[in-house]
Design a protein around this motif. Structure first.
Motif, mmCIF file in Angstrom:
data_model
loop_
_atom_site.group_PDB
_atom_site.id
_atom_site.type_symbol
_atom_site.label_atom_id
_atom_site.label_comp_id
_atom_site.label_asym_id
_atom_site.label_seq_id
_atom_site.Cartn_x
_atom_site.Cartn_y
_atom_site.Cartn_z
ATOM 1 N N SER A 229 0.963 -1.278 0.023
ATOM 2 C CA SER A 229 0.291 -0.058 0.313
ATOM 3 C C SER A 229 1.566 1.210 -0.238
ATOM 4 C CB SER A 229 -0.894 0.188 1.677
ATOM 5 O OG SER A 229 -0.528 -0.007 2.613
ATOM 6 N N VAL A 230 0.228 2.427 -0.319
ATOM 7 C CA VAL A 230 0.993 3.471 -0.313
ATOM 8 C C VAL A 230 -0.179 4.429 0.249
ATOM 9 C CG1 VAL A 230 1.958 5.764 -1.896
ATOM 10 C CG2 VAL A 230 1.571 3.052 -2.704
ATOM 11 N N THR A 231 0.629 5.388 0.834
ATOM 12 C CA THR A 231 -0.219 7.174 1.654
ATOM 13 C C THR A 231 0.398 8.272 1.179
ATOM 14 O OG1 THR A 231 -0.040 5.114 3.714
ATOM 15 C CG2 THR A 231 -0.706 7.155 4.017
ATOM 16 N N ASP A 232 -1.068 8.393 1.368
ATOM 17 C CA ASP A 232 -0.823 9.904 0.489
ATOM 18 C C ASP A 232 -1.336 11.035 1.537
ATOM 19 O OD1 ASP A 232 1.078 9.551 -2.442
ATOM 20 O OD2 ASP A 232 -0.630 8.618 -3.075
ATOM 21 N N ARG A 233 -0.637 11.420 1.452
ATOM 22 C CA ARG A 233 -1.459 13.382 2.270
ATOM 23 C C ARG A 233 -1.227 14.334 1.710
ATOM 24 N NH1 ARG A 233 2.422 9.956 4.988
ATOM 25 N NH2 ARG A 233 1.495 9.043 6.639
ATOM 26 N N TYR A 234 -2.629 14.950 1.743
ATOM 27 C CA TYR A 234 -3.130 15.827 0.967
ATOM 28 C C TYR A 234 -3.844 16.710 1.886
ATOM 29 C CZ TYR A 234 -3.130 12.560 -3.289
ATOM 30 O OH TYR A 234 -2.589 12.038 -3.732
ATOM 31 N N ALA A 235 -4.306 17.721 1.289
ATOM 32 C CA ALA A 235 -4.798 19.390 2.274
ATOM 33 C C ALA A 235 -5.175 20.373 1.140
ATOM 34 C CB ALA A 235 -3.587 20.250 2.701
ATOM 35 N N GLN A 236 -6.391 20.748 1.343
ATOM 36 C CA GLN A 236 -7.030 21.179 0.396
ATOM 37 C C GLN A 236 -7.775 23.410 1.168
ATOM 38 O OE1 GLN A 236 -11.184 20.879 -0.640
ATOM 39 N NE2 GLN A 236 -11.776 21.639 -2.467
ATOM 40 N N ASP A 237 -6.530 23.962 0.125
ATOM 41 C CA ASP A 237 -6.749 25.639 1.096
ATOM 42 C C ASP A 237 -8.020 26.315 0.697
ATOM 43 O OD1 ASP A 237 -7.182 25.882 -2.248
ATOM 44 O OD2 ASP A 237 -4.699 26.552 -1.783
ATOM 45 N N THR A 238 -8.338 27.341 0.892
ATOM 46 C CA THR A 238 -9.195 28.140 1.018
ATOM 47 C C THR A 238 -9.794 28.782 -0.245
ATOM 48 O OG1 THR A 238 -8.863 30.329 1.643
ATOM 49 C CG2 THR A 238 -9.413 29.401 3.856
ATOM 50 N N ALA A 239 -8.902 28.349 -0.890
ATOM 51 C CA ALA A 239 -9.675 28.747 -2.619
ATOM 52 C C ALA A 239 -10.047 27.717 -3.646
ATOM 53 C CB ALA A 239 -8.118 29.282 -3.541
ATOM 54 N N GLY A 240 -9.704 26.051 -2.800
ATOM 55 C CA GLY A 240 -10.545 24.935 -3.089
ATOM 56 C C GLY A 240 -9.384 24.499 -3.929
ATOM 57 N N ASN A 241 -8.210 24.398 -4.148
ATOM 58 C CA ASN A 241 -6.599 24.135 -4.897
ATOM 59 C C ASN A 241 -6.579 22.646 -3.656
ATOM 60 O OD1 ASN A 241 -6.430 26.099 -6.838
ATOM 61 N ND2 ASN A 241 -5.479 27.299 -5.164
ATOM 62 N N VAL A 242 -6.199 21.872 -4.265
ATOM 63 C CA VAL A 242 -5.160 20.734 -3.769
ATOM 64 C C VAL A 242 -4.823 20.103 -3.744
ATOM 65 C CG1 VAL A 242 -6.110 17.923 -3.074
ATOM 66 C CG2 VAL A 242 -7.933 19.319 -3.461
ATOM 67 N N TRP A 243 -3.529 19.921 -2.415
ATOM 68 C CA TRP A 243 -2.615 20.267 -2.582
ATOM 69 C C TRP A 243 -1.839 18.447 -1.958
ATOM 70 C CZ3 TRP A 243 0.452 24.348 -3.979
ATOM 71 C CH2 TRP A 243 0.055 24.835 -4.805
ATOM 72 N N TRP A 244 -0.053 18.481 -2.417
ATOM 73 C CA TRP A 244 -0.097 16.806 -2.300
ATOM 74 C C TRP A 244 1.085 17.032 -1.044
ATOM 75 C CZ3 TRP A 244 2.609 13.276 -6.199
ATOM 76 C CH2 TRP A 244 2.589 11.812 -6.029
ATOM 77 N N PHE A 245 1.030 17.090 -0.145
ATOM 78 C CA PHE A 245 2.315 17.260 0.661
ATOM 79 C C PHE A 245 3.264 16.241 1.577
ATOM 80 C CE2 PHE A 245 -0.286 20.176 1.811
ATOM 81 C CZ PHE A 245 0.175 21.394 2.524
ATOM 82 N N GLY A 246 2.637 14.525 0.782
ATOM 83 C CA GLY A 246 4.396 13.791 0.971
ATOM 84 C C GLY A 246 3.392 12.373 0.885
ATOM 85 N N ARG A 247 4.519 11.392 0.745
ATOM 86 C CA ARG A 247 3.519 10.134 0.606
ATOM 87 C C ARG A 247 4.793 9.244 1.792
ATOM 88 N NH1 ARG A 247 4.684 7.908 -5.638
ATOM 89 N NH2 ARG A 247 2.084 8.780 -5.358
ATOM 90 N N ASP A 248 3.948 8.098 1.494
ATOM 91 C CA ASP A 248 4.456 7.235 2.960
ATOM 92 C C ASP A 248 5.351 8.017 4.049
ATOM 93 O OD1 ASP A 248 3.295 4.865 1.271
ATOM 94 O OD2 ASP A 248 5.363 4.605 0.529
ATOM 95 N N GLU A 249 6.116 7.070 4.338
ATOM 96 C CA GLU A 249 6.768 8.340 5.886
ATOM 97 C C GLU A 249 7.820 9.717 4.835
ATOM 98 O OE1 GLU A 249 5.834 7.143 8.684
ATOM 99 O OE2 GLU A 249 4.167 6.119 7.592
ATOM 100 N N THR A 250 7.260 10.065 3.849
ATOM 101 C CA THR A 250 8.373 11.641 3.239
ATOM 102 C C THR A 250 6.930 12.315 3.433
ATOM 103 O OG1 THR A 250 9.861 9.938 2.759
ATOM 104 C CG2 THR A 250 9.712 11.888 1.877
ATOM 105 N N TRP A 251 8.127 14.204 3.617
ATOM 106 C CA TRP A 251 7.041 14.575 3.316
ATOM 107 C C TRP A 251 8.425 15.652 2.584
ATOM 108 C CZ3 TRP A 251 2.157 15.486 5.903
ATOM 109 C CH2 TRP A 251 1.820 15.205 6.803
ATOM 110 N N PHE A 252 7.328 16.151 1.606
ATOM 111 C CA PHE A 252 7.792 16.395 0.923
ATOM 112 C C PHE A 252 8.954 17.823 1.197
ATOM 113 C CE2 PHE A 252 4.575 15.016 -2.391
ATOM 114 C CZ PHE A 252 6.203 13.749 -1.978
#
Length: 139
Positions: free
Chosen positions: A31-54
């Motif tokens: 399996s793979v775990t990706d981490r995302y967040a959405q800003d107030t304008a509605g853009n979705v950002w990809w912050f990291g994968r598995d144990e690594t933060w970009f």
């Protein structure tokens, strides 16, 4: 795929998306775990994968995608993912019915290129190896 609490990075609370990785024959490879967040304008950002933060989050999906737009989804050690918007008004038949206004991305990374389809209010609904079969409304 399952969503769960993703942690906090640089003061931003993220949501983790856990997906099963299959080989070309459909056998589970892990399996793979990706981490995302959405800003107030509605853009979705990809912050990291598995144990690594970009070092810097990449744009996973702009709030208002336009055909021909290109953007970097991720840049990290050994990971360079770029996308281009091919279509913003596609229709897609799924086991749950027809989805409209689907965004089609051409995604390029080290392993090659693939097409990913995203539906408004849902997110990723089809990629090279999987498609949407169930969806729970956000609470």
């Amino acid at each position: 795929m399952a969503a769960e609490a993703g942690g906090v990075h640089a003061g931003v609370t993220t949501t983790a998306l856990v997906r099963t990785v299959l080989d070309r024959r459909g056998r589970e490879r892990g399996s793979v775990t990706d981490r995302y967040a959405q800003d107030t304008a509605g853009n979705v950002w990809w912050f990291g994968r598995d144990e690594t933060w970009f070092e810097e989050p990449g744009l996973a999906m702009p709030a208002a995608p336009r055909r021909g737009d290109g953007f970097r989804m991720a840049l990290a050690d050994g990971l360079d993912v770029r996308a281009e918007v091919e279509q913003t008004d596609a229709e897609l038949e799924t086991p749950l019915g027809e989805l409209d206004d689907v965004v089609v991305l051409a995604v390029t990374e080290a392993e090659g290129s693939a097409t990913r389809l995203y539906a408004p209010g849902i997110g990723l609904v089809r990629n090279a190896t999987a498609g949407l079969v169930a969806f729970d409304e956000p609470r």
